[in-house]
Motif scaffolding. Structure first.
Motif, PDB file in Angstrom:
ATOM      1  N   PRO A  41       0.834  -1.208   0.000  1.00  0.00           N
ATOM      2  CA  PRO A  41       0.000   0.000   0.000  1.00  0.00           C
ATOM      3  C   PRO A  41       0.869   1.258   0.000  1.00  0.00           C
ATOM      4  O   PRO A  41       2.004   1.235   0.482  1.00  0.00           O
ATOM      5  CB  PRO A  41      -0.793  -0.084   1.307  1.00  0.00           C
ATOM      6  CG  PRO A  41      -0.500  -1.414   1.892  1.00  0.00           C
ATOM      7  CD  PRO A  41       0.715  -1.972   1.241  1.00  0.00           C
ATOM      8  N   VAL A  48      -3.410  -4.988  -6.593  1.00  0.00           N
ATOM      9  CA  VAL A  48      -4.150  -5.011  -5.330  1.00  0.00           C
ATOM     10  C   VAL A  48      -3.143  -4.877  -4.188  1.00  0.00           C
ATOM     11  O   VAL A  48      -2.037  -5.417  -4.235  1.00  0.00           O
ATOM     12  CB  VAL A  48      -4.984  -6.305  -5.199  1.00  0.00           C
ATOM     13  CG1 VAL A  48      -4.104  -7.537  -5.054  1.00  0.00           C
ATOM     14  CG2 VAL A  48      -5.962  -6.213  -4.037  1.00  0.00           C
ATOM     15  N   ASP A  49      -3.535  -4.122  -3.170  1.00  0.00           N
ATOM     16  CA  ASP A  49      -2.676  -3.934  -2.002  1.00  0.00           C
ATOM     17  C   ASP A  49      -2.650  -5.209  -1.162  1.00  0.00           C
ATOM     18  O   ASP A  49      -3.689  -5.822  -0.910  1.00  0.00           O
ATOM     19  CB  ASP A  49      -3.187  -2.782  -1.126  1.00  0.00           C
ATOM     20  CG  ASP A  49      -2.894  -1.423  -1.739  1.00  0.00           C
ATOM     21  OD1 ASP A  49      -2.185  -1.376  -2.768  1.00  0.00           O
ATOM     22  OD2 ASP A  49      -3.383  -0.418  -1.200  1.00  0.00           O
ATOM     23  N   ASN A  78      -4.316  -6.564   3.095  1.00  0.00           N
ATOM     24  CA  ASN A  78      -5.729  -6.358   3.445  1.00  0.00           C
ATOM     25  C   ASN A  78      -6.673  -6.401   2.249  1.00  0.00           C
ATOM     26  O   ASN A  78      -7.646  -7.167   2.242  1.00  0.00           O
ATOM     27  CB  ASN A  78      -5.901  -5.037   4.200  1.00  0.00           C
ATOM     28  CG  ASN A  78      -5.261  -5.109   5.580  1.00  0.00           C
ATOM     29  OD1 ASN A  78      -5.102  -6.198   6.135  1.00  0.00           O
ATOM     30  ND2 ASN A  78      -4.862  -3.977   6.119  1.00  0.00           N
ATOM     31  N   ASP A  79      -6.390  -5.562   1.233  1.00  0.00           N
ATOM     32  CA  ASP A  79      -7.280  -5.548   0.077  1.00  0.00           C
ATOM     33  C   ASP A  79      -7.273  -6.902  -0.621  1.00  0.00           C
ATOM     34  O   ASP A  79      -8.305  -7.365  -1.111  1.00  0.00           O
ATOM     35  CB  ASP A  79      -6.854  -4.450  -0.914  1.00  0.00           C
ATOM     36  CG  ASP A  79      -7.278  -3.070  -0.435  1.00  0.00           C
ATOM     37  OD1 ASP A  79      -7.821  -2.968   0.681  1.00  0.00           O
ATOM     38  OD2 ASP A  79      -7.067  -2.099  -1.177  1.00  0.00           O
ATOM     39  N   GLN A  87      -9.590  -9.135   1.146  1.00  0.00           N
ATOM     40  CA  GLN A  87     -10.982  -8.710   1.031  1.00  0.00           C
ATOM     41  C   GLN A  87     -11.554  -8.951  -0.365  1.00  0.00           C
ATOM     42  O   GLN A  87     -12.736  -9.267  -0.502  1.00  0.00           O
ATOM     43  CB  GLN A  87     -11.050  -7.218   1.374  1.00  0.00           C
ATOM     44  CG  GLN A  87     -12.445  -6.738   1.692  1.00  0.00           C
ATOM     45  CD  GLN A  87     -12.433  -5.294   2.187  1.00  0.00           C
ATOM     46  OE1 GLN A  87     -11.387  -4.747   2.538  1.00  0.00           O
ATOM     47  NE2 GLN A  87     -13.605  -4.682   2.209  1.00  0.00           N
ATOM     48  N   TYR A  88     -10.728  -8.817  -1.375  1.00  0.00           N
ATOM     49  CA  TYR A  88     -11.258  -8.797  -2.738  1.00  0.00           C
ATOM     50  C   TYR A  88     -10.930 -10.038  -3.563  1.00  0.00           C
ATOM     51  O   TYR A  88     -11.090 -10.038  -4.782  1.00  0.00           O
ATOM     52  CB  TYR A  88     -10.766  -7.539  -3.477  1.00  0.00           C
ATOM     53  CG  TYR A  88     -11.128  -6.257  -2.764  1.00  0.00           C
ATOM     54  CD1 TYR A  88     -12.398  -6.078  -2.213  1.00  0.00           C
ATOM     55  CD2 TYR A  88     -10.208  -5.219  -2.632  1.00  0.00           C
ATOM     56  CE1 TYR A  88     -12.734  -4.912  -1.545  1.00  0.00           C
ATOM     57  CE2 TYR A  88     -10.543  -4.049  -1.982  1.00  0.00           C
ATOM     58  CZ  TYR A  88     -11.793  -3.896  -1.430  1.00  0.00           C
ATOM     59  OH  TYR A  88     -12.121  -2.736  -0.781  1.00  0.00           O
ATOM     60  N   PRO A 135     -12.767  -6.921  -6.937  1.00  0.00           N
ATOM     61  CA  PRO A 135     -12.811  -5.702  -6.127  1.00  0.00           C
ATOM     62  C   PRO A 135     -13.992  -4.836  -6.548  1.00  0.00           C
ATOM     63  O   PRO A 135     -14.459  -4.954  -7.684  1.00  0.00           O
ATOM     64  CB  PRO A 135     -11.502  -5.010  -6.488  1.00  0.00           C
ATOM     65  CG  PRO A 135     -11.288  -5.394  -7.909  1.00  0.00           C
ATOM     66  CD  PRO A 135     -11.801  -6.805  -8.040  1.00  0.00           C
ATOM     67  N   GLU A 160     -15.478   3.853  -3.320  1.00  0.00           N
ATOM     68  CA  GLU A 160     -14.307   2.979  -3.423  1.00  0.00           C
ATOM     69  C   GLU A 160     -13.793   2.908  -4.862  1.00  0.00           C
ATOM     70  O   GLU A 160     -12.595   2.980  -5.117  1.00  0.00           O
ATOM     71  CB  GLU A 160     -14.689   1.563  -2.984  1.00  0.00           C
ATOM     72  CG  GLU A 160     -14.045   1.148  -1.685  1.00  0.00           C
ATOM     73  CD  GLU A 160     -14.641  -0.137  -1.158  1.00  0.00           C
ATOM     74  OE1 GLU A 160     -15.800  -0.468  -1.537  1.00  0.00           O
ATOM     75  OE2 GLU A 160     -13.959  -0.804  -0.355  1.00  0.00           O
ATOM     76  N   ALA A 178     -10.206   4.389  -6.335  1.00  0.00           N
ATOM     77  CA  ALA A 178      -9.270   3.510  -7.042  1.00  0.00           C
ATOM     78  C   ALA A 178      -8.940   4.100  -8.407  1.00  0.00           C
ATOM     79  O   ALA A 178      -7.779   4.096  -8.841  1.00  0.00           O
ATOM     80  CB  ALA A 178      -9.868   2.111  -7.188  1.00  0.00           C
TER      81      ALA A 178
END
Lengths: 517, 517
Positions: free
Chosen positions: A241, A268-269, A272-273, A276-277, A290, B15, B19
């Motif tokens: 990130p 994507v980070d 965490n992301d 989540q995604y 996402p 979100e 992005a």
């Protein structure tokens, strides 16, 4: 007849130097040779996102052609070696067995490996973007060389990086820039000197094209399950990130989208992301969905790791994220075991007698070994005992560097600082380090331009050769099958001779181009 | 069936918007879509040179295809018209006769012209990089249009720029960027809507290539005298010192060096460095020999003016510098008289009956006239008297803009501010201004991203069409011979509907791409 060494770089008036600096900064702004400015407190971008030119040398730096060529030639052997190592779990475990109790990153990665093994890896193909770093070793050599004299030193490996190798794009742009200024006569001293001939022959470098081609080849090697859930297959850049070094990563994404046919690439980070995604299907397909892709659900062909190289990234969330990646069908760049091969402890084990021959032919092993300097573990073995003696002696330690198994610069202990450093930590921690012979590069003159201004003087350079490869795990007989094996270009970084570290993005050096002689 | 207007731009979650913003900023950093940060006090670059993304719209903005195409089609007629005007000294003098006593820039330029005439111009060929700016005029029209409804308004010219036209590179990069995000599905609302079809057809724009090709053609048209003193012939970019907008100029230099064969291109600050580092030979060849080119002496084929558009640039030094340029053999981009054609007073004169027909055929004149709004001088004529009435009436003035003859935005007086402004200056100064009918553009929705953050709401756009041409002065019979006449691409700038000014580099707007419907 004068030698190139004597007349290079040309001496410019202040006016000419300033004009060149201004032209260089403008070139960098126009070509994305930049770093993103992050607030030092929060590491978030400012409200008004700004950027600044990455450190770069004003002139290309002299480097002997023979050793440049040699480093390039060795790369496919190094690729073969590390792919074979990455498929030898037992050998790796022996190499890092002592490290696991004292190194949280090693412990985390090995733990994830064992977790995946319970259900088995699901993907047999792996992809590697490696970088082998070298310096010239020539303690007695002084530049400029006298006319007719050849560089008598040798090429020694600083480290081999298997994970999240950076600098490829910056290196590509550095040579594009130096070539532009050579073509536009900005370095021309005004008469017909050797300089112009040498500048006209700056080596080519296409790292952006070759690294993206490697990811594209991995994408093609992936057998998509699409049609079930996903409507698209894509390469996923797994990134840190708030990254200030996006100018090194993004051009690879752009190149994939510009590939014919286009290869979708998302980022994507981590972690965490990512957690989540993404989801894993029952057959362990890695899906990416996402919110910013709307209702789209993407099947990930290749997980390209540009995060996860620091111990702090493996908290509970980080472990879970990396575990999901490793469990998945996605082709990993690189595999978890290939990642572990980046540890200094593993590279130290490689210097022990017979280790290279365990993986490659004796002829190839000899070539590789010629680039090694002495490396020692600090353990209870006979070799380790010798190393402890070297490391704790104020005199002897001056010829060594103490390196932890961490990625990148900034963690090493140099020469006379070693005895004090070791005395200050518990002996039980010593096995986290290896002791490595110092490489003594001859210094040459150049001018460095960075965000802290201009700095001229003696400099030394580090040559990194990128290797790109694709391999499949094999059988007991033939444990590793190379599907692709190429030289992926190079990076060339230069720092003031009195600075120990080399990390351009941390401000310790500059991107550069070798002026071969 | 829904119309594109109703469903565009897509509504994104916070979100997804964030992005996209992050992706946009990174794209800009990587592609030189930037401005250089200058210290507001000194206007010198900071010690650590920084840069930041230029203002840009998040989405392409809706614009009627019919009017976009029409603007492009008109450009070669506009080129022809302005080249013909630039060769009619008497007509230009009549147009600006009243301006000279009250406008220092007009006085300076005309003075230089008269000075050159004493010895005669030495170069018969001129090159033009023009930009004709338009807005949609549709006071009663409201977006979104209903299904099946066409845009009922018309296309009106805001101004015609003949000198130092900026924005070409930024415009080129804006469309490259919007096209990238369209290709990578960043705007895709997730179902098969009209948006995707429209986005796939974003118009192409190659301003960098076409403007540099125009300069290259001028360079080729120049007959060098080299061999006498100079060893090289080059295009010279005459620029303002400490320019923060180098990302708009530099890519044209790079394109010339990348031309096959390479065309040398150098830049010099106007006026001081120019005066110091150039000389005129006896035959009025313009030689360039700055210290940063060592012992090299370069013959200038084309002087491309990106400076000298503000009155303060014509102090004694400025006049001397411009005089040297105009006296020289170099092909000027543009000629001095073509420069003067950029004055609003000249464009006002063009709206008088029969003026267009003096230069071009009645059929072409009718096409051009259809893009005009009413323009009036504020002089003692009958028309001027009517204009004074309009301008001083608090009600009537609301439909007008008061414009001085200065280049670019930032100097105009809008609507209700006009009467008070005129009352505060001596009536003798009024003839420096023209009164122009306001263009009322229908507003559409978009999100603007600039260094001051995100701003969403109703926006209006300005379409600029670049014209590139090469012409030679002729005879009494045929005063202007067009050697080349092309459309050079376009720029598209968008601002908040409540902001009067349009100047992206000053922070009043954003670069954009038209989404044609």
């Amino acid at each position: 007849m004068a030698s190139l060494n004597e007349e290079y770089p040309p001496e410019f008036s202040d006016e000419r130097s300033l004009a060149l600096v201004s032209d260089i900064i403008d070139w960098q702004i126009n070509h994305g040779s930049l770093l993103k400015h992050m607030d030092p407190e929060t590491r978030f971008p400012d409200d008004s996102p700004q950027c600044y030119p990455v450190g770069i040398t004003i002139f290309p730096t002299l480097f002997p052609r023979e050793h440049f060529d040699r480093a390039c030639e060795l790369q496919t052997i190094y690729n073969e070696l590390y792919c074979a190592m990455a498929e030898d779990e037992r050998w790796i475990f022996e190499a890092i067995r002592d490290l696991i109790p004292v190194d949280p990153l090693a412990a985390a990665l090995w733990g994830i490996h064992e977790e995946v093994k319970k259900v088995g890896y699901r993907q047999r193909v792996s992809v590697g973007i490696f970088r082998s770093d070298y310096m010239l070793d020539g303690p007695g050599v002084e530049f400029p060389l006298r006319p007719g004299e050849n560089f008598a030193g040798s090429l020694k490996q600083v480290e081999f990086n298997t994970f999240s190798c950076a600098g490829a794009t910056h290196a590509n742009k550095a040579v594009d820039m130096h070539r532009y200024f050579a073509r536009t006569n900005a370095y021309d001293p005004g008469d017909d000197r050797l300089i112009n001939v040498a500048l006209a022959a700056l080596p080519h470098n296409n790292t952006i094209a070759s690294l993206s081609a490697c990811l594209a080849a991995a994408h093609d090697a992936y057998q998509p399950r699409k049609g079930q859930v996903a409507t698209e297959t894509a390469v996923l850049f797994v990134v840190q990130p708030n990254n200030f070094n996006i100018a090194d990563e993004r051009p690879l994404e752009y190149a994939l989208w510009n590939h014919d046919p286009p290869i979708p690439a998302y980022r994507v980070d981590y972690p965490n992301d990512f957690l989540q995604y993404t989801t894993l299907t029952e057959s362990r397909v890695l899906l990416f969905h996402p919110p910013w892709l709307g209702s789209k659900c993407v099947e990930i062909s290749v997980a390209y790791m540009r995060a996860g190289y620091e111990a702090h990234e493996y908290d509970t969330t980080g472990r879970e994220a990396r575990l999901r990646i490793e469990l998945s069908m996605a082709i990993k760049c690189p595999s978890l075991l290939a990642h572990i091969c980046t540890f200094k402890k593993v590279q130290c084990a490689l210097t022990t007698p017979g280790a290279l021959e365990h993986f490659i032919s004796p002829a190839k092993a000899a070539l590789i070994r010629s680039t090694f300097v002495s490396m020692y573990p600090l353990d209870d073995s006979e070799v380790g005992s010798h190393a402890r003696h070297l490391a704790t002696d104020p005199e002897l330690s001056q010829n060594y560097i103490l390196k932890p198994s961490l990625e990148g610069g900034g963690h090493n202990i140099f020469g006379e600082d070693i005895p004090g450093f070791l005395a200050a930590i518990p002996q039980s921690q010593w096995s986290a380090y290896i002791l490595m012979e110092r490489i003594r590069s001859p210094s040459v003159f150049n001018v460095l331009l960075s965000s802290s201004g201009l700095d001229s003087g003696g400099v030394i350079s580090e040559l990194g050769i990128f290797g790109t490869c694709l391999w499949r795990d094999g059988t007991e007989e033939r444990p590793c099958e190379m599907l692709q094996n190429s030289v992926g270009g190079w990076s060339f970084k230069t720092k003031h001779e009195e600075v120990n570290e080399m990390s351009v993005v941390k401000g310790y050096g500059c991107f550069d181009t070798p002026l071969l002689f």
